[in-house]
Design a protein around this motif. Structure first.
Motif, mmCIF file in Angstrom:
data_model
loop_
_atom_site.group_PDB
_atom_site.id
_atom_site.type_symbol
_atom_site.label_atom_id
_atom_site.label_comp_id
_atom_site.label_asym_id
_atom_site.label_seq_id
_atom_site.Cartn_x
_atom_site.Cartn_y
_atom_site.Cartn_z
ATOM 1 N N ILE A 67 34.018 43.333 42.435
ATOM 2 C CA ILE A 67 32.892 43.193 41.507
ATOM 3 C C ILE A 67 31.620 42.972 42.313
ATOM 4 C CG2 ILE A 67 31.873 41.829 39.635
ATOM 5 C CD1 ILE A 67 34.372 43.408 38.817
ATOM 6 N N ALA A 90 36.970 35.393 38.568
ATOM 7 C CA ALA A 90 37.389 36.443 39.499
ATOM 8 C C ALA A 90 38.675 36.034 40.206
ATOM 9 C CB ALA A 90 36.287 36.730 40.515
ATOM 10 N N TYR A 95 40.277 39.374 41.304
ATOM 11 C CA TYR A 95 39.152 40.206 41.738
ATOM 12 C C TYR A 95 38.410 39.524 42.887
ATOM 13 C CZ TYR A 95 39.616 43.305 37.706
ATOM 14 O OH TYR A 95 40.072 44.224 36.808
ATOM 15 N N VAL A 134 32.745 49.417 43.737
ATOM 16 C CA VAL A 134 32.957 48.252 42.876
ATOM 17 C C VAL A 134 33.309 48.718 41.474
ATOM 18 C CG1 VAL A 134 31.426 46.750 44.198
ATOM 19 C CG2 VAL A 134 30.483 48.090 42.307
ATOM 20 N N ASP A 135 34.057 47.888 40.758
ATOM 21 C CA ASP A 135 34.471 48.245 39.392
ATOM 22 C C ASP A 135 33.377 47.984 38.367
ATOM 23 O OD1 ASP A 135 37.004 49.037 40.237
ATOM 24 O OD2 ASP A 135 37.793 47.009 40.089
ATOM 25 N N ILE A 316 31.349 37.563 33.772
ATOM 26 C CA ILE A 316 32.422 38.381 34.353
ATOM 27 C C ILE A 316 33.517 38.645 33.320
ATOM 28 C CG2 ILE A 316 33.684 36.414 35.350
ATOM 29 C CD1 ILE A 316 34.362 38.294 37.708
ATOM 30 N N LEU A 319 32.343 41.633 31.616
ATOM 31 C CA LEU A 319 32.461 42.783 32.502
ATOM 32 C C LEU A 319 33.901 43.278 32.580
ATOM 33 C CD1 LEU A 319 30.582 44.449 34.442
ATOM 34 C CD2 LEU A 319 31.620 43.137 36.296
ATOM 35 N N LEU A 320 34.834 42.340 32.707
ATOM 36 C CA LEU A 320 36.245 42.737 32.822
ATOM 37 C C LEU A 320 36.772 43.321 31.514
ATOM 38 C CD1 LEU A 320 37.767 39.913 35.060
ATOM 39 C CD2 LEU A 320 36.820 42.142 35.703
#
Length: 349
Positions: A67, A90, A95, A134-135, A316, A319-320
């Motif tokens: 990330i 993370a 991650y 990055v994802d 995050i 985001l995930l």
């Protein structure tokens, strides 16, 4: 063996007398392998110093578990707490974070409209992260404000944290207006009716949002905030201290000072103490941010705590949701603040 060998899965498999698929199962923690086989493969991996090829794995999975976090400036004190919140989830999810610090504070200070002058720096930082596959990317602001057209042509999920946008990605912020309303109500519940407000810079969105919250609470009690009782401290200690000292000389000086950050609150406290006034007996003061500065000195100043780590964690998480579940919609979240009560506000009879 103490040396480190560059080996392939096929070579590891040959040494262990198993298939390459079995080695892959062991390295990925699969339960399909017997304990004896697992121990044999792990022993060889340890002896040879084998490291899996992350890039090759990412190409197979079309995901790197990396990330990217672009921070406008890590020296702004809240940034560390936001990043810590990002790292917390993370770690839970397996991650890894790649951090890019734009170092904008010394370049633009409070002139946030000047960020466009450093668009090339932002683009370069993002380009490096994208080349590292990055994802997704989290953009962390150094000041809570509207962000527009900063991240260009990114084909990865984006979430903004400690800033917000419209139509350009999800975002996580905190409730400036509601928090200011809450602390003003706290003064009112303690019997205060005559106020001074120490606000931030004129171009600051949080300054305007906090003022709306203060005025809303006062309006509910039919209290008008007099313009002469509003100080523009620009978030700074010395500038605030000088202005508060002048106000305190007035015979009709307000007895309740609502400061929009802790540094200005401490400045008001110090200005009062310098001329022999006591807090809260003579002057009541509140701050905002719950920074370390309010925990030193007497009295301890009542303040508002921003949910910084929770903001990073939530950013995050959003985001995930996009990375793992393929969710394409934008979500804008505003988290509540919490009052941290000190001993700087007097209860009036």
């Amino acid at each position: 063996m103490n040396g480190v060998f560059i080996m392939t899965l096929k070579e590891i498999a040959a040494r262990a007398g198993v298939s390459t698929a079995t080695v892959s199962y062991v390295l990925n923690g699969s339960a399909r392998v017997s304990d004896e086989t697992r121990r044999r493969v792990e022993k060889i991996v340890k002896e040879t110093g084998y490291r899996s090829n992350i890039l090759a794995q990412s190409l197979r999975k079309n995901r790197t578990s990396l990330i990217g976090v672009v921070v406008e400036d890590v020296t702004v004190w809240h940034a560390a707490y936001v990043i810590d919140g990002i790292n917390a989830l993370a770690e839970e999810k397996g991650y890894h974070i790649i951090l890019s610090n734009l170092r904008l504070l010394s370049k633009i200070e409070t002139q946030f409209e000047d960020i466009s002058k450093f668009q090339d720096d932002i683009d370069k930082a993002v380009d490096i992260l994208l080349r590292m596959r990055v994802d997704g990317i989290i953009y962390v602001g150094m000041h809570d404000r509207m962000i527009k057209d900063v991240l260009h042509d990114i084909d990865k999920p984006v979430v903004y944290c400690y800033c917000y946008t419209v139509g350009e990605g999800s975002s996580v912020c905190y409730s400036n207006e509601k928090a200011a309303y809450q602390i003003t109500k706290h003064f009112l519940e303690k019997g205060h009716r005559y106020f001074a407000v120490i606000k931030g810079s004129e171009q600051s969105e949080p300054s305007h949002m906090r003022m709306r919250g203060i005025e809303h609470a006062l309006k509910e009690e039919n209290i008008v905030l007099e313009e002469r009782n509003v100080i523009t401290g620009n978030w700074l200690y010395e500038e605030t201290r000088v202005q508060v000292r002048e106000m305190l000389k007035r015979s009709d000086c307000p007895k309740a000072f609502i400061a929009m950050n802790d540094e200005m609150a401490v400045a008001a406290r110090d200005a009062a103490l310098e001329i022999g006034l006591r807090i809260p007996e003579d002057i009541s003061v509140s701050g905002f941010d719950n920074s370390d500065i309010v925990h030193y000195g007497v009295p301890k100043i009542t303040t508002m705590d921003r949910p910084l780590q929770s903001m990073g964690y939530k950013a995050i998480e959003l985001l995930l949701n996009k990375v793992e579940d393929g969710y394409n919609g934008d979500v804008n979240i505003t988290l509540p603040c919490k009052m941290v009560e000190g001993t700087s506000i007097k209860v009036l009879e």
